[in-house]
Design an enzyme around this catalytic site. Structure first.
Site, PDB file in Angstrom:
ATOM      1  N   GLY A  49      -0.422  11.207  20.425  1.00 47.67           N
ATOM      2  CA  GLY A  49      -0.108   9.918  21.024  1.00 47.67           C
ATOM      3  C   GLY A  49      -1.082   8.778  20.789  1.00 47.67           C
ATOM      4  O   GLY A  49      -0.691   7.622  20.766  1.00 47.67           O
ATOM      5  N   GLU A 103      -7.555   8.082  24.431  1.00 47.63           N
ATOM      6  CA  GLU A 103      -6.320   8.712  24.914  1.00 47.63           C
ATOM      7  C   GLU A 103      -5.173   7.708  24.881  1.00 47.63           C
ATOM      8  O   GLU A 103      -5.397   6.506  25.027  1.00 47.63           O
ATOM      9  CB  GLU A 103      -6.534   9.151  26.373  1.00 47.63           C
ATOM     10  CG  GLU A 103      -7.029  10.576  26.516  1.00 47.63           C
ATOM     11  CD  GLU A 103      -5.885  11.575  26.635  1.00 47.63           C
ATOM     12  OE1 GLU A 103      -4.860  11.435  25.936  1.00 47.63           O
ATOM     13  OE2 GLU A 103      -6.024  12.500  27.443  1.00 47.63           O
ATOM     14  N   ASP A 104      -3.963   8.210  24.758  1.00 49.27           N
ATOM     15  CA  ASP A 104      -2.793   7.325  24.837  1.00 49.27           C
ATOM     16  C   ASP A 104      -2.506   6.958  26.290  1.00 49.27           C
ATOM     17  O   ASP A 104      -2.387   5.800  26.654  1.00 49.27           O
ATOM     18  CB  ASP A 104      -1.560   7.980  24.185  1.00 49.27           C
ATOM     19  CG  ASP A 104      -1.281   9.394  24.696  1.00 49.27           C
ATOM     20  OD1 ASP A 104      -2.049   9.929  25.528  1.00 49.27           O
ATOM     21  OD2 ASP A 104      -0.278   9.981  24.252  1.00 49.27           O
ATOM     22  N   ASP A 107      -2.189  10.609  32.846  1.00 50.84           N
ATOM     23  CA  ASP A 107      -1.143  10.807  33.846  1.00 50.84           C
ATOM     24  C   ASP A 107      -1.750  11.654  34.979  1.00 50.84           C
ATOM     25  O   ASP A 107      -2.463  11.127  35.818  1.00 50.84           O
ATOM     26  CB  ASP A 107       0.032  11.495  33.126  1.00 50.84           C
ATOM     27  CG  ASP A 107       1.266  11.655  33.984  1.00 50.84           C
ATOM     28  OD1 ASP A 107       1.207  11.413  35.183  1.00 50.84           O
ATOM     29  OD2 ASP A 107       2.324  12.047  33.443  1.00 50.84           O
ATOM     30  N   GLY A 109      -4.128  13.812  34.554  1.00 47.37           N
ATOM     31  CA  GLY A 109      -5.543  13.978  34.245  1.00 47.37           C
ATOM     32  C   GLY A 109      -5.904  15.376  33.773  1.00 47.37           C
ATOM     33  O   GLY A 109      -7.062  15.640  33.452  1.00 47.37           O
ATOM     34  N   THR A 111      -5.132  16.893  30.967  1.00 44.30           N
ATOM     35  CA  THR A 111      -5.566  16.835  29.571  1.00 44.30           C
ATOM     36  C   THR A 111      -7.021  16.380  29.500  1.00 44.30           C
ATOM     37  O   THR A 111      -7.840  16.965  28.788  1.00 44.30           O
ATOM     38  CB  THR A 111      -4.684  15.856  28.777  1.00 44.30           C
ATOM     39  OG1 THR A 111      -3.321  16.240  28.956  1.00 44.30           O
ATOM     40  CG2 THR A 111      -5.020  15.859  27.305  1.00 44.30           C
ATOM     41  N   LEU A 112      -7.319  15.352  30.280  1.00 45.75           N
ATOM     42  CA  LEU A 112      -8.667  14.807  30.286  1.00 45.75           C
ATOM     43  C   LEU A 112      -9.689  15.841  30.761  1.00 45.75           C
ATOM     44  O   LEU A 112     -10.774  15.966  30.179  1.00 45.75           O
ATOM     45  CB  LEU A 112      -8.682  13.582  31.202  1.00 45.75           C
ATOM     46  CG  LEU A 112      -9.840  12.628  31.027  1.00 45.75           C
ATOM     47  CD1 LEU A 112      -9.971  12.203  29.584  1.00 45.75           C
ATOM     48  CD2 LEU A 112      -9.666  11.426  31.930  1.00 45.75           C
ATOM     49  N   ASP A 163       5.889   9.172  23.046  1.00 45.97           N
ATOM     50  CA  ASP A 163       7.216   9.588  22.596  1.00 45.97           C
ATOM     51  C   ASP A 163       8.096  10.112  23.721  1.00 45.97           C
ATOM     52  O   ASP A 163       7.615  10.551  24.766  1.00 45.97           O
ATOM     53  CB  ASP A 163       7.080  10.708  21.565  1.00 45.97           C
ATOM     54  CG  ASP A 163       6.663  12.029  22.223  1.00 45.97           C
ATOM     55  OD1 ASP A 163       5.616  12.042  22.897  1.00 45.97           O
ATOM     56  OD2 ASP A 163       7.390  13.024  22.083  1.00 45.97           O
ATOM     57  N   ARG A 169       7.647   6.639  19.125  1.00 47.94           N
ATOM     58  CA  ARG A 169       6.213   6.370  18.917  1.00 47.94           C
ATOM     59  C   ARG A 169       5.990   5.087  18.117  1.00 47.94           C
ATOM     60  O   ARG A 169       4.949   4.447  18.221  1.00 47.94           O
ATOM     61  CB  ARG A 169       5.552   7.520  18.158  1.00 47.94           C
ATOM     62  CG  ARG A 169       5.490   8.828  18.923  1.00 47.94           C
ATOM     63  CD  ARG A 169       4.534   9.777  18.208  1.00 47.94           C
ATOM     64  NE  ARG A 169       4.727  11.169  18.586  1.00 47.94           N
ATOM     65  CZ  ARG A 169       4.151  11.752  19.634  1.00 47.94           C
ATOM     66  NH1 ARG A 169       3.369  11.058  20.427  1.00 47.94           N
ATOM     67  NH2 ARG A 169       4.363  13.028  19.890  1.00 47.94           N
TER      68      ARG A 169
HETATM   69  P1  IMP Z   1      -1.850  14.447  31.742  1.00 48.07           P
HETATM   70  O1  IMP Z   1      -2.516  15.678  31.244  1.00 48.07           O
HETATM   71  O2  IMP Z   1      -0.861  14.719  32.857  1.00 48.07           O
HETATM   72  O3  IMP Z   1      -2.804  13.325  32.106  1.00 48.07           O
HETATM   73  O4  IMP Z   1      -0.894  13.932  30.611  1.00 48.07           O
HETATM   74  C1  IMP Z   1      -1.359  13.446  29.434  1.00 48.07           C
HETATM   75  C2  IMP Z   1      -0.372  13.593  28.300  1.00 48.07           C
HETATM   76  O5  IMP Z   1       1.003  13.698  28.716  1.00 48.07           O
HETATM   77  C3  IMP Z   1      -0.451  12.346  27.478  1.00 48.07           C
HETATM   78  O6  IMP Z   1      -1.457  12.467  26.500  1.00 48.07           O
HETATM   79  C4  IMP Z   1       0.943  12.207  26.923  1.00 48.07           C
HETATM   80  O7  IMP Z   1       1.037  12.907  25.698  1.00 48.07           O
HETATM   81  C5  IMP Z   1       1.832  12.857  27.952  1.00 48.07           C
HETATM   82  N1  IMP Z   1       2.446  11.833  28.839  1.00 48.07           N
HETATM   83  C6  IMP Z   1       2.117  11.566  30.124  1.00 48.07           C
HETATM   84  N2  IMP Z   1       2.859  10.568  30.629  1.00 48.07           N
HETATM   85  C7  IMP Z   1       3.708  10.193  29.631  1.00 48.07           C
HETATM   86  C8  IMP Z   1       4.749   9.189  29.538  1.00 48.07           C
HETATM   87  O8  IMP Z   1       5.059   8.419  30.473  1.00 48.07           O
HETATM   88  N3  IMP Z   1       5.386   9.101  28.327  1.00 48.07           N
HETATM   89  C9  IMP Z   1       5.091   9.906  27.285  1.00 48.07           C
HETATM   90  N4  IMP Z   1       4.134  10.844  27.335  1.00 48.07           N
HETATM   91  C10 IMP Z   1       3.442  10.999  28.496  1.00 48.07           C
END
Ligand code: IMP
Length: 179
Positions: A49, A103-104, A107, A109, A111-112, A163, A169
């Protein structure tokens, strides 16, 4: 006029324009140019992303900087307890360097958290987080975000690298799901 688009079976409405994104990218890059001057900096883009945001930020940098990309890959563990995520594609020694994670979107967190654990293990001297978009209402993490493009509501968005099922994308603006 409201711009609406369809991707696969869903409809989306424009929420942040290309122009707004480009303006914000320039502001963030200017902050980085000020704050990271004189540091030994490696930018680390998180695929897939973040590829557009990383490219747009990177070309506005006026400090000496390197960039590398890693990807979070899900794979099935040997136990049936579900999948774990592994960060693959490391080819950069980050020990004693300032790492700026690109990061893209942040959400929940999760992944972070995964990325922070890895960077700490690899002995980065300092870690900074940049994200194009951030959903504060969904965030459960504790890591401070240093460079945030836009705070957005807890809605599903596409465009600017993000995406829906692999598509969207390439859209230069951000679109939010309406139906
Ligand atoms: P997290 O681990 O919940 O913070 O999510 C992070 C990953 O989920 C991002 O790097 C995106 O690839 C994907 N993601 C989270 N929210 C969205 C969204 O609204 N649209 C598309 N991808 C998302």
């Amino acid at each position: 006029m409201m711009k609406e688009i369809r991707i696969l079976d869903k409809n989306f409405r424009e929420m942040i324009t290309e122009r707004e994104i480009m303006k914000r990218v320039e502001e963030l890059a200017a902050e980085m140019n000020r704050e990271l001057k004189g540091k030994d900096v490696v930018f680390l883009g998180i695929l897939n992303g973040a590829f557009l945001f990383a490219a747009d930020i990177f070309r506005k940098l006026e400090i000496p900087a390197r960039i590398s990309f890693v990807k979070l890959a899900s794979y099935e563990g040997t136990k049936s307890s579900g999948s774990i995520k592994e960060l693959i594609g490391w080819n950069e020694d980050i020990s004693n360097k300032t790492v700026v994670v690109i990061e893209d979107i942040v959400d929940t967190g999760h992944t972070l958290d995964r990325i922070m654990a890895e960077l700490t293990m690899r002995k980065a001297a300092e870690i900074r987080i940049a994200t194009a978009f951030y959903k504060p209402d969904a965030y459960k993490g504790k890591v401070k975000l240093d460079y945030v493009g836009f705070e957005i509501p807890n809605e599903f968005v596409v465009g600017y690298g993000l995406d829906y099922d692999g598509f969207g994308r390439n859209l230069p603006s951000i679109y939010t799901l309406i139906s």
